[in-house]
Write a protein that holds these residues in place. Structure first.
Motif, PDB file in Angstrom:
ATOM      1  N   PHE A  61       0.834  -1.206   0.000  1.00 46.86           N
ATOM      2  CA  PHE A  61       0.000   0.000   0.000  1.00 46.86           C
ATOM      3  C   PHE A  61       0.872   1.259   0.000  1.00 46.86           C
ATOM      4  O   PHE A  61       0.561   2.248  -0.655  1.00 46.86           O
ATOM      5  CB  PHE A  61      -0.940   0.007   1.198  1.00 46.86           C
ATOM      6  CG  PHE A  61      -1.999  -1.071   1.180  1.00 46.86           C
ATOM      7  CD1 PHE A  61      -2.181  -1.892   0.070  1.00 46.86           C
ATOM      8  CD2 PHE A  61      -2.816  -1.285   2.283  1.00 46.86           C
ATOM      9  CE1 PHE A  61      -3.154  -2.890   0.058  1.00 46.86           C
ATOM     10  CE2 PHE A  61      -3.794  -2.269   2.276  1.00 46.86           C
ATOM     11  CZ  PHE A  61      -3.957  -3.079   1.164  1.00 46.86           C
ATOM     12  N   ALA A  62       1.976   1.219   0.761  1.00 43.28           N
ATOM     13  CA  ALA A  62       2.870   2.384   0.839  1.00 43.28           C
ATOM     14  C   ALA A  62       3.471   2.705  -0.520  1.00 43.28           C
ATOM     15  O   ALA A  62       3.691   3.877  -0.855  1.00 43.28           O
ATOM     16  CB  ALA A  62       3.983   2.120   1.849  1.00 43.28           C
ATOM     17  N   GLU A  63       3.712   1.671  -1.318  1.00 40.55           N
ATOM     18  CA  GLU A  63       4.282   1.877  -2.645  1.00 40.55           C
ATOM     19  C   GLU A  63       3.354   2.727  -3.510  1.00 40.55           C
ATOM     20  O   GLU A  63       3.801   3.466  -4.391  1.00 40.55           O
ATOM     21  CB  GLU A  63       4.537   0.517  -3.305  1.00 40.55           C
ATOM     22  CG  GLU A  63       5.628   0.533  -4.337  1.00 40.55           C
ATOM     23  CD  GLU A  63       6.054  -0.863  -4.743  1.00 40.55           C
ATOM     24  OE1 GLU A  63       7.217  -1.028  -5.126  1.00 40.55           O
ATOM     25  OE2 GLU A  63       5.222  -1.797  -4.666  1.00 40.55           O
ATOM     26  N   TYR A  69       8.241  -4.928   6.841  1.00 49.03           N
ATOM     27  CA  TYR A  69       7.400  -3.737   6.945  1.00 49.03           C
ATOM     28  C   TYR A  69       6.161  -4.125   7.751  1.00 49.03           C
ATOM     29  O   TYR A  69       5.393  -4.989   7.333  1.00 49.03           O
ATOM     30  CB  TYR A  69       6.995  -3.221   5.571  1.00 49.03           C
ATOM     31  CG  TYR A  69       8.154  -2.693   4.757  1.00 49.03           C
ATOM     32  CD1 TYR A  69       8.622  -1.397   4.925  1.00 49.03           C
ATOM     33  CD2 TYR A  69       8.777  -3.508   3.811  1.00 49.03           C
ATOM     34  CE1 TYR A  69       9.679  -0.908   4.166  1.00 49.03           C
ATOM     35  CE2 TYR A  69       9.833  -3.036   3.052  1.00 49.03           C
ATOM     36  CZ  TYR A  69      10.286  -1.733   3.231  1.00 49.03           C
ATOM     37  OH  TYR A  69      11.335  -1.260   2.482  1.00 49.03           O
ATOM     38  N   ALA A  70       5.971  -3.477   8.890  1.00 47.98           N
ATOM     39  CA  ALA A  70       4.958  -3.933   9.840  1.00 47.98           C
ATOM     40  C   ALA A  70       3.664  -3.129   9.798  1.00 47.98           C
ATOM     41  O   ALA A  70       2.575  -3.701   9.857  1.00 47.98           O
ATOM     42  CB  ALA A  70       5.539  -3.888  11.258  1.00 47.98           C
ATOM     43  N   GLU A  71       3.769  -1.795   9.731  1.00 46.99           N
ATOM     44  CA  GLU A  71       2.592  -0.963   9.927  1.00 46.99           C
ATOM     45  C   GLU A  71       2.568   0.221   8.963  1.00 46.99           C
ATOM     46  O   GLU A  71       3.592   0.869   8.732  1.00 46.99           O
ATOM     47  CB  GLU A  71       2.553  -0.407  11.358  1.00 46.99           C
ATOM     48  CG  GLU A  71       2.530  -1.471  12.431  1.00 46.99           C
ATOM     49  CD  GLU A  71       2.342  -0.908  13.836  1.00 46.99           C
ATOM     50  OE1 GLU A  71       2.145  -1.715  14.750  1.00 46.99           O
ATOM     51  OE2 GLU A  71       2.385   0.331  14.018  1.00 46.99           O
ATOM     52  N   VAL A  93      -2.687  -0.177   8.867  1.00 43.91           N
ATOM     53  CA  VAL A  93      -2.643  -1.493   8.242  1.00 43.91           C
ATOM     54  C   VAL A  93      -1.473  -2.230   8.889  1.00 43.91           C
ATOM     55  O   VAL A  93      -0.356  -1.707   8.929  1.00 43.91           O
ATOM     56  CB  VAL A  93      -2.407  -1.403   6.720  1.00 43.91           C
ATOM     57  CG1 VAL A  93      -2.315  -2.807   6.118  1.00 43.91           C
ATOM     58  CG2 VAL A  93      -3.508  -0.589   6.053  1.00 43.91           C
ATOM     59  N   LEU A  94      -1.718  -3.431   9.411  1.00 45.36           N
ATOM     60  CA  LEU A  94      -0.661  -4.228  10.030  1.00 45.36           C
ATOM     61  C   LEU A  94      -0.433  -5.506   9.227  1.00 45.36           C
ATOM     62  O   LEU A  94      -1.399  -6.157   8.809  1.00 45.36           O
ATOM     63  CB  LEU A  94      -1.012  -4.606  11.473  1.00 45.36           C
ATOM     64  CG  LEU A  94      -0.560  -3.652  12.590  1.00 45.36           C
ATOM     65  CD1 LEU A  94      -1.183  -2.287  12.423  1.00 45.36           C
ATOM     66  CD2 LEU A  94      -0.887  -4.236  13.955  1.00 45.36           C
ATOM     67  N   ALA A  95       0.849  -5.837   9.011  1.00 47.78           N
ATOM     68  CA  ALA A  95       1.240  -7.070   8.318  1.00 47.78           C
ATOM     69  C   ALA A  95       2.126  -7.869   9.261  1.00 47.78           C
ATOM     70  O   ALA A  95       3.280  -7.518   9.492  1.00 47.78           O
ATOM     71  CB  ALA A  95       1.980  -6.737   7.024  1.00 47.78           C
ATOM     72  N   ILE A  96       1.586  -8.957   9.840  1.00 45.71           N
ATOM     73  CA  ILE A  96       2.204  -9.630  10.988  1.00 45.71           C
ATOM     74  C   ILE A  96       2.776 -10.977  10.578  1.00 45.71           C
ATOM     75  O   ILE A  96       2.047 -11.912  10.253  1.00 45.71           O
ATOM     76  CB  ILE A  96       1.146  -9.823  12.103  1.00 45.71           C
ATOM     77  CG1 ILE A  96       0.511  -8.481  12.474  1.00 45.71           C
ATOM     78  CG2 ILE A  96       1.766 -10.493  13.326  1.00 45.71           C
ATOM     79  CD1 ILE A  96      -0.899  -8.603  13.018  1.00 45.71           C
ATOM     80  N   MET A 152      -6.665  -4.477   9.444  1.00 41.53           N
ATOM     81  CA  MET A 152      -6.881  -3.055   9.641  1.00 41.53           C
ATOM     82  C   MET A 152      -7.001  -2.866  11.149  1.00 41.53           C
ATOM     83  O   MET A 152      -7.732  -3.621  11.809  1.00 41.53           O
ATOM     84  CB  MET A 152      -8.169  -2.581   8.968  1.00 41.53           C
ATOM     85  CG  MET A 152      -8.239  -2.804   7.472  1.00 41.53           C
ATOM     86  SD  MET A 152      -6.943  -1.958   6.544  1.00 41.53           S
ATOM     87  CE  MET A 152      -7.284  -0.228   6.910  1.00 41.53           C
ATOM     88  N   GLU A 153      -6.303  -1.882  11.688  1.00 37.55           N
ATOM     89  CA  GLU A 153      -6.366  -1.626  13.121  1.00 37.55           C
ATOM     90  C   GLU A 153      -6.751  -0.161  13.329  1.00 37.55           C
ATOM     91  O   GLU A 153      -6.242   0.722  12.642  1.00 37.55           O
ATOM     92  CB  GLU A 153      -5.016  -1.904  13.780  1.00 37.55           C
ATOM     93  CG  GLU A 153      -5.042  -1.741  15.298  1.00 37.55           C
ATOM     94  CD  GLU A 153      -3.666  -1.950  15.915  1.00 37.55           C
ATOM     95  OE1 GLU A 153      -3.545  -2.793  16.811  1.00 37.55           O
ATOM     96  OE2 GLU A 153      -2.718  -1.248  15.502  1.00 37.55           O
ATOM     97  N   CYS A 154      -7.662   0.059  14.250  1.00 35.96           N
ATOM     98  CA  CYS A 154      -8.005   1.425  14.620  1.00 35.96           C
ATOM     99  C   CYS A 154      -7.921   1.545  16.133  1.00 35.96           C
ATOM    100  O   CYS A 154      -8.283   0.610  16.859  1.00 35.96           O
ATOM    101  CB  CYS A 154      -9.408   1.802  14.139  1.00 35.96           C
ATOM    102  SG  CYS A 154      -9.695   3.592  14.076  1.00 35.96           S
ATOM    103  N   MET A 155      -7.408   2.695  16.597  1.00 40.78           N
ATOM    104  CA  MET A 155      -7.193   2.882  18.024  1.00 40.78           C
ATOM    105  C   MET A 155      -7.329   4.356  18.372  1.00 40.78           C
ATOM    106  O   MET A 155      -7.292   5.219  17.496  1.00 40.78           O
ATOM    107  CB  MET A 155      -5.796   2.409  18.408  1.00 40.78           C
ATOM    108  CG  MET A 155      -4.681   3.206  17.737  1.00 40.78           C
ATOM    109  SD  MET A 155      -3.063   2.478  18.016  1.00 40.78           S
ATOM    110  CE  MET A 155      -3.289   0.918  17.189  1.00 40.78           C
ATOM    111  N   ALA A 156      -7.484   4.625  19.653  1.00 42.09           N
ATOM    112  CA  ALA A 156      -7.381   6.002  20.105  1.00 42.09           C
ATOM    113  C   ALA A 156      -5.943   6.470  19.885  1.00 42.09           C
ATOM    114  O   ALA A 156      -5.008   5.669  19.929  1.00 42.09           O
ATOM    115  CB  ALA A 156      -7.764   6.109  21.577  1.00 42.09           C
TER     116      ALA A 156
END
Length: 422
Positions: free
Chosen positions: A30-32, A45-47, A102-105, A286-290
């Motif tokens: 996605f970053a590309e 590449y993690a996040e 976006v997390l790739a674990i 997909m991660e969402c947080m405060a």
């Protein structure tokens, strides 16, 4: 500069050693697309961070030297009066109440919990070098691929079963604490006993951890499939061995017997409350947080561990793995859209799935949102203006902006939208 309420932004990329390597990482892929000049290298590449957190802030796509937060500070109407009033601390300098990722674990993340608001303030006051802000950090994970993670404590009966059947696990725990957990029936009794069991495991001296880890790994490695065929221990055994490969001799391996292993299919989600133990193990989400980066760690990590704080802060609530899954609702008035709505004010997330040539309308919200395109091509329209979208693009949508999302005639479209609505 932007005259529209809808515009593309440039996210930030984070490389941590637990991330997927190179183009296997969705964060990198996605970053590309969304980061000008970014080229994927042969490293983890993690996040991908999509928000205003200073650790990896977003910038404007049409003015890459301008931070999104600075632009929002100059244009507060894009955040909205109600959101600015409700979240004064995070929005006063153009910040958003939420952080979308976006997390790739590839490897397990640390066994951790996020402090509640009161504890976060105290930790920041006492140890600002470690806990760098005073915000709490509830978070939600939505699976993009098959996902596995620790989430919350197993039911009491499961933990007791493992204490009885896994001698290396039981060796960490005082016999009185084992019996207290077995006989506990009232909620407070179970929580008190479980806290002592968890403390016994996580606070063990390093020589004992090394000895018992070596013993269980040796025993599990020598077992044949026939030895454990039909036994529920099989998946647990495999996870113990995997975690030991990733973090040899780490106490976090024994959390396999204490914490639920939640498995999500794409589109399924889990909400992680403050003061709940968890650790992502494998998959893309997909991660969402405060907007916070407060983490208290105790295992599966080379980073600083704060075992005493973690032991003291947890709620010790127990529940089956499937109880951790979130239910979804439909977004009012919007076709092809479901909403993950956790019991907090800072964020919700919508998922839009369109077949070729389909569209949906989202009414205006009183707060800001961020769109992330995870698959396909299309466009988003607002007041006669439109932005094209493809996999990897990230867009900001200002408060008060109703939008229409359309897939192209040649491709389906999947979009996640993090938003705050007061």
């Amino acid at each position: 500069m932007n005259s529209s309420s809808v515009f593309k932004i440039i996210p930030g990329i984070q490389s941590y050693d637990w991330g997927k390597v190179g183009k296997l990482s969705k964060a990198a892929a996605f970053a590309e697309v969304s980061i000008p000049g970014f080229q994927v290298e042969d490293k983890p590449y993690a996040e991908l961070w999509m928000g205003t957190h200073e650790q990896a802030p977003a910038y404007l796509a049409n003015d890459p030297s301008s931070k999104l937060s600075h632009y929002l500070q100059r244009n507060p109407q894009l955040v909205g009066d109600q959101v600015k009033q409700a979240f004064k601390e995070t929005t006063c300098d153009g910040g958003l109440p939420f952080l979308f990722k976006v997390l790739a674990i590839e490897k397990a993340l640390s066994v951790q919990a996020h402090p509640n608001k009161r504890l976060a303030e105290q930790l920041h006051k006492d140890r600002p070098d470690v806990y760098k802000d005073s915000n709490h950090k509830p978070e939600m994970a939505i699976a993009l691929t098959e996902f596995k993670g620790f989430c919350g404590f197993r039911p009491k009966e499961q933990i007791v079963h493992f204490l009885d059947s896994v001698k290396e696990f039981r060796a960490f725990v005082e016999e009185k604490d084992v019996q207290d957990l077995k006989t506990a029936s009232l909620d407070k009794e179970i929580k008190d006993a479980l806290k002592r069991v968890f403390s016994g495991v996580m606070s063990a001296p390093q020589d004992k951890i090394a000895e018992l880890t070596k013993a269980i790994v040796s025993r599990y490695t020598s077992q044949t499939h026939e030895d454990i065929a039909g036994d529920s221990i099989y998946a647990v055994r495999q996870l113990v061995l995997t975690l030991n490969d990733q973090f040899p001799g780490d106490i976090g391996i024994f959390c396999t017997f204490l914490l639920n292993v939640v498995q999500l299919k794409p589109g399924e989600s889990v909400f992680l409350k403050a003061d709940d133990p968890h650790a992502y193990i494998a998959g893309d989400i997909m991660e969402c947080m405060a907007t916070s980066n407060n983490v208290v760690r105790a295992g599966l990590t080379p980073k600083l561990r704060d075992v005493n704080t973690l032991v003291d802060m947890l709620t010790y609530e127990t529940a089956p793995a499937d109880a951790q899954l979130m239910k979804t609702t439909s977004l009012k008035g919007a076709a092809h859209t479901i909403v993950y709505d956790p019991p907090i004010e800072e964020f919700s997330v919508a998922r839009v799935q369109l077949s070729r040539g389909e569209s949906t309308k989202h009414d205006a919200l009183n707060g800001p949102s961020i769109l992330a395109v995870v698959d396909g091509t299309g466009l988003v329209e607002n007041q006669g203006q439109s932005e094209t979208m493809k996999t990897g693009d990230v867009l900001f949508v200002g408060a008060g902006a109703g939008i229409k999302i359309k897939s192209s005639s040649s491709s389906s479209l999947e979009v996640y939208r993090a938003f705050v609505q007061v």
